[in-house]
Design a protein around this motif. Structure first.
Motif, PDB file in Angstrom:
ATOM      1  N   VAL A  44      35.608  44.596  38.570  1.00  0.00           N
ATOM      2  CA  VAL A  44      35.416  43.763  37.376  1.00  0.00           C
ATOM      3  C   VAL A  44      36.320  42.527  37.459  1.00  0.00           C
ATOM      4  N   ARG A  45      37.581  42.780  37.825  1.00  0.00           N
ATOM      5  CA  ARG A  45      38.536  41.664  37.986  1.00  0.00           C
ATOM      6  C   ARG A  45      38.001  40.653  39.005  1.00  0.00           C
ATOM      7  N   ASP A  46      37.523  41.154  40.149  1.00  0.00           N
ATOM      8  CA  ASP A  46      37.087  40.234  41.194  1.00  0.00           C
ATOM      9  C   ASP A  46      35.769  39.539  40.854  1.00  0.00           C
ATOM     10  N   ARG A 129      45.726  53.142  30.217  1.00  0.00           N
ATOM     11  CA  ARG A 129      46.573  53.816  31.211  1.00  0.00           C
ATOM     12  C   ARG A 129      46.693  53.010  32.505  1.00  0.00           C
ATOM     13  N   ARG A 130      45.992  51.892  32.593  1.00  0.00           N
ATOM     14  CA  ARG A 130      45.964  51.139  33.858  1.00  0.00           C
ATOM     15  C   ARG A 130      47.183  50.226  34.010  1.00  0.00           C
ATOM     16  N   ASP A 131      47.340  49.661  35.205  1.00  0.00           N
ATOM     17  CA  ASP A 131      48.593  48.956  35.489  1.00  0.00           C
ATOM     18  C   ASP A 131      48.722  47.594  34.815  1.00  0.00           C
ATOM     19  N   PHE A 132      47.748  46.730  34.986  1.00  0.00           N
ATOM     20  CA  PHE A 132      47.890  45.359  34.459  1.00  0.00           C
ATOM     21  C   PHE A 132      46.660  44.978  33.655  1.00  0.00           C
ATOM     22  N   ASP A 174      57.047  54.552  33.297  1.00  0.00           N
ATOM     23  CA  ASP A 174      56.057  55.597  33.579  1.00  0.00           C
ATOM     24  C   ASP A 174      55.767  55.670  35.070  1.00  0.00           C
ATOM     25  N   ASP A 175      55.542  54.513  35.663  1.00  0.00           N
ATOM     26  CA  ASP A 175      55.129  54.503  37.063  1.00  0.00           C
ATOM     27  C   ASP A 175      55.703  53.270  37.771  1.00  0.00           C
ATOM     28  N   PRO A 176      56.853  53.441  38.417  1.00  0.00           N
ATOM     29  CA  PRO A 176      57.517  52.298  39.063  1.00  0.00           C
ATOM     30  C   PRO A 176      56.751  51.723  40.249  1.00  0.00           C
ATOM     31  N   THR A 177      55.776  52.461  40.795  1.00  0.00           N
ATOM     32  CA  THR A 177      55.012  51.856  41.900  1.00  0.00           C
ATOM     33  C   THR A 177      54.314  50.590  41.405  1.00  0.00           C
ATOM     34  N   ARG A 178      54.141  50.506  40.107  1.00  0.00           N
ATOM     35  CA  ARG A 178      53.492  49.304  39.547  1.00  0.00           C
ATOM     36  C   ARG A 178      54.303  48.040  39.823  1.00  0.00           C
ATOM     37  N   ILE A 179      55.604  48.192  40.051  1.00  0.00           N
ATOM     38  CA  ILE A 179      56.426  47.016  40.373  1.00  0.00           C
ATOM     39  C   ILE A 179      55.959  46.440  41.710  1.00  0.00           C
ATOM     40  N   ILE A 180      55.719  47.327  42.664  1.00  0.00           N
ATOM     41  CA  ILE A 180      55.273  46.860  43.976  1.00  0.00           C
ATOM     42  C   ILE A 180      53.833  46.348  43.890  1.00  0.00           C
ATOM     43  N   ARG A 181      53.035  47.034  43.058  1.00  0.00           N
ATOM     44  CA  ARG A 181      51.654  46.558  42.849  1.00  0.00           C
ATOM     45  C   ARG A 181      51.637  45.154  42.239  1.00  0.00           C
ATOM     46  N   ALA A 182      52.585  44.889  41.335  1.00  0.00           N
ATOM     47  CA  ALA A 182      52.658  43.556  40.718  1.00  0.00           C
ATOM     48  C   ALA A 182      52.879  42.506  41.800  1.00  0.00           C
ATOM     49  N   CYS A 183      53.777  42.812  42.744  1.00  0.00           N
ATOM     50  CA  CYS A 183      54.030  41.859  43.841  1.00  0.00           C
ATOM     51  C   CYS A 183      52.766  41.671  44.676  1.00  0.00           C
ATOM     52  N   ARG A 184      52.041  42.772  44.872  1.00  0.00           N
ATOM     53  CA  ARG A 184      50.826  42.686  45.703  1.00  0.00           C
ATOM     54  C   ARG A 184      49.762  41.807  45.048  1.00  0.00           C
ATOM     55  N   PHE A 185      49.479  42.073  43.771  1.00  0.00           N
ATOM     56  CA  PHE A 185      48.419  41.287  43.130  1.00  0.00           C
ATOM     57  C   PHE A 185      48.848  39.830  42.953  1.00  0.00           C
ATOM     58  N   SER A 187      50.782  38.109  44.924  1.00  0.00           N
ATOM     59  CA  SER A 187      50.674  37.370  46.183  1.00  0.00           C
ATOM     60  C   SER A 187      49.221  37.242  46.615  1.00  0.00           C
ATOM     61  N   ARG A 188      48.414  38.278  46.359  1.00  0.00           N
ATOM     62  CA  ARG A 188      47.025  38.192  46.793  1.00  0.00           C
ATOM     63  C   ARG A 188      46.279  37.047  46.102  1.00  0.00           C
ATOM     64  N   TYR A 189      46.480  36.932  44.799  1.00  0.00           N
ATOM     65  CA  TYR A 189      45.696  35.940  44.053  1.00  0.00           C
ATOM     66  C   TYR A 189      46.477  34.673  43.742  1.00  0.00           C
TER      67      TYR A 189
HETATM   68  P1  ATP Z   1      42.016  46.640  45.456  1.00  0.00           P
HETATM   69  O1  ATP Z   1      41.203  45.418  45.417  1.00  0.00           O
HETATM   70  O2  ATP Z   1      43.321  46.487  46.170  1.00  0.00           O
HETATM   71  O3  ATP Z   1      41.281  47.890  45.832  1.00  0.00           O
HETATM   72  P2  ATP Z   1      42.104  47.817  42.890  1.00  0.00           P
HETATM   73  O4  ATP Z   1      42.387  47.195  41.571  1.00  0.00           O
HETATM   74  O5  ATP Z   1      40.748  48.379  43.102  1.00  0.00           O
HETATM   75  O6  ATP Z   1      42.470  46.769  43.960  1.00  0.00           O
HETATM   76  P3  ATP Z   1      43.183  50.417  43.401  1.00  0.00           P
HETATM   77  O7  ATP Z   1      44.541  50.762  43.896  1.00  0.00           O
HETATM   78  O8  ATP Z   1      41.995  50.789  44.201  1.00  0.00           O
HETATM   79  O9  ATP Z   1      43.231  48.868  43.145  1.00  0.00           O
HETATM   80  O10 ATP Z   1      43.038  51.017  41.945  1.00  0.00           O
HETATM   81  C1  ATP Z   1      41.845  50.960  41.181  1.00  0.00           C
HETATM   82  C2  ATP Z   1      42.165  50.793  39.707  1.00  0.00           C
HETATM   83  O11 ATP Z   1      42.937  51.910  39.256  1.00  0.00           O
HETATM   84  C3  ATP Z   1      43.038  49.552  39.430  1.00  0.00           C
HETATM   85  O12 ATP Z   1      42.239  48.431  39.164  1.00  0.00           O
HETATM   86  C4  ATP Z   1      43.824  49.998  38.216  1.00  0.00           C
HETATM   87  O13 ATP Z   1      43.068  49.781  37.066  1.00  0.00           O
HETATM   88  C5  ATP Z   1      43.989  51.480  38.406  1.00  0.00           C
HETATM   89  N1  ATP Z   1      45.290  51.848  39.016  1.00  0.00           N
HETATM   90  C6  ATP Z   1      45.556  52.058  40.324  1.00  0.00           C
HETATM   91  N2  ATP Z   1      46.846  52.389  40.521  1.00  0.00           N
HETATM   92  C7  ATP Z   1      47.424  52.392  39.312  1.00  0.00           C
HETATM   93  C8  ATP Z   1      48.743  52.661  38.838  1.00  0.00           C
HETATM   94  N3  ATP Z   1      49.742  52.959  39.673  1.00  0.00           N
HETATM   95  N4  ATP Z   1      48.955  52.580  37.517  1.00  0.00           N
HETATM   96  C9  ATP Z   1      47.940  52.286  36.678  1.00  0.00           C
HETATM   97  N5  ATP Z   1      46.710  52.000  37.046  1.00  0.00           N
HETATM   98  C10 ATP Z   1      46.421  52.055  38.341  1.00  0.00           C
END
Ligand code: ATP
Length: 421
Positions: A44-46, A129-132, A174-185, A187-189
């Motif tokens: 959806v984002r893309d 519940r999603r990250d961003f 709740d989920d600190p991996t989101r910090i690294i995910r923030a850097c990933r998204f 830089s990607r976009y």
């Molecule tokens: P990519 O294009 O890299 O696949 P993506 O958004 O599809 O990006 P995924 O890691 O496949 O990323 O995750 C799919 C969806 O699940 C994300 O869009 C997000 O909504 C949710 N999600 C994934 N990991 C987390 C997390 N750690 N915390 C919250 N939501 C998450």
């Protein structure tokens, strides 16, 4: 107060027709079962960003497995895999596409970094519940609401304004991996981590929350950054938050390392077709470490003994290799020197070498390495040579001669070998 914003634009029309067809089938099943269905996640984002993404992620209101079974009957060649444990299913289609199906869920965390407790939820819970915010949009693809974009958290605006923003204040706890995910998204976009989110990252880091994460979860997110579109930018962002130390204490992002990372990014399109390019970034990032430290990183990434030995050998020897390469000018010499070095290490060498040596390594990778030997064992047997180690030597010799000749042919090589006159 969370308000639902519905944007009246049918984004689905921008999807490739094969995905649109699948969504029509999903809509039909939604009607048949009277199930609500939503398209969610990265696709959806893309779609809003007008970027290709073929990961069809859907959530249904009641029963993902039942929905998957019915949908697979509408898609005759499909193969279905039910993951009972997570109440999700995947449908694999003949054209290589797949559909991930989950049931709407609500999640909460009993304590930081725990795995979440999962209960049934609404679409709003599921997006909450999603990250961003940019990942928390959904498109309703139910039969009676097909094509409506659901935006509870202003994700659409954040996409348009290029913002990475979390949905609630304890998200990183709740989920600190989101910090690294923030850097990933980011830089990607080429997006910006929004101020409040940035401050919350700093707070979470200060609390030491990342240290509580298992290596496995950290590793996966690190690897995703290295596999992503713009790893050098992602690494720069990790460094800004002083997070490279989670990777290894002795990595210092100085000018020389930065230059190598940027060069690695530049070379990506040329080399990425041939190999797993994220390993090149891993080698660059760890290029300051000593052999022992490197081995530990390799082991932590789960590489095989064989991989570790081959790569370590090339990396340890790379200074000497480059020195030797300076004096090698014949194709056969370059080939012999480089033939046992893994390609990822050779690219690291390119990043660290003089212009002359760069040309030589590239010529090895693109030209010499792929050459097919003109002289085969049977040619030599026909000439009366006997099989055994001696024959093998002759085959190797003839290949090296072939590399140095301008227009090599069977005759010209055999002549140089003094096997014919
Ligand atoms: P990519 O294009 O890299 O696949 P993506 O958004 O599809 O990006 P995924 O890691 O496949 O990323 O995750 C799919 C969806 O699940 C994300 O869009 C997000 O909504 C949710 N999600 C994934 N990991 C987390 C997390 N750690 N915390 C919250 N939501 C998450």
């Amino acid at each position: 107060e969370i308000s639902l914003e519905i944007i009246n634009q049918n984004f689905i029309l921008n999807l490739p027709s094969e995905i649109q067809n699948i969504l029509s089938q999903i809509k039909a099943v939604s009607k048949l079962l009277n199930e609500k269905v939503y398209l969610v996640g990265g696709i959806v984002r893309d779609l809003i960003l007008n970027l290709p993404n073929e990961d069809i992620d859907i959530v249904v209101e009641n029963d993902a497995n039942n929905f998957a079974k019915n949908l697979s009957e509408f898609l005759p060649t499909a193969k279905i895999r039910i993951h009972d444990q997570f109440k999700t299913a995947t449908i694999f289609l003949e054209n290589g596409l797949s559909i991930d199906i989950a049931t709407l869920r609500s999640e909460y965390y009993e304590y930081p970094t725990a795995l979440p407790i999962v209960t049934q939820g609404t679409i709003k819970d599921d997006l909450f519940r999603r990250d961003f915010t940019i990942n928390a949009l959904a498109i309703d693809i139910s039969h009676n609401n097909f094509g409506k974009l659901l935006d509870f958290f202003k994700g659409y605006n954040d996409i348009k304004n290029k913002n990475i923003k979390i949905i609630h204040n304890i998200s990183f706890i709740d989920d600190p991996t989101r910090i690294i995910r923030a850097c990933r998204f980011a830089s990607r976009y080429n997006f910006t981590i929004e101020n409040e989110t940035h401050d919350l990252i700093l707070d979470a880091i200060e609390m030491g929350i990342l240290e509580r994460l298992s290596w496995n979860r950290l590793k996966n997110e690190f690897q995703y950054i290295l596999e992503d579109k713009n790893p050098s930018k992602g690494i720069l962002l990790l460094n800004k938050y002083n997070l490279l130390k989670l990777f290894h204490d002795n990595i210092i992002l100085d000018k020389s390392l930065l230059k190598k990372l940027n060069l690695a990014n530049k070379f990506k399109n040329i080399f990425a077709i041939k190999l797993e390019y994220w390993i090149v970034f891993l080698l660059v990032l760890t290029s300051q470490l000593n052999s022992k430290e490197l081995e530990i990183i390799f082991l932590k990434f789960g590489f095989s003994k064989n991989f570790i030995n081959k790569h370590k050998f090339g990396i340890e020897k790379r200074k000497i290799l480059l020195e030797e390469l300076n004096s090698k000018n014949k194709n056969s010499e370059i080939y012999s020197l480089l033939k046992n070095i893994p390609e990822e290490v050779l690219i690291l060498l390119i990043l660290e070498s003089t212009r002359e040596n760069k040309v030589k390594i590239k010529s090895y990778l693109f030209n010499l390495k792929g050459k097919v030997a003109i002289i085969k064992g049977r040619d030599l047997l026909e000439l009366g040579l006997e099989s055994g180690p001696h024959l093998k030597e002759y085959i190797e010799k003839s290949f090296l001669i072939q590399l140095d000749q301008i227009n090599p042919s069977k005759d010209s090589i055999l002549k140089e070998l003094n096997l014919i006159c």
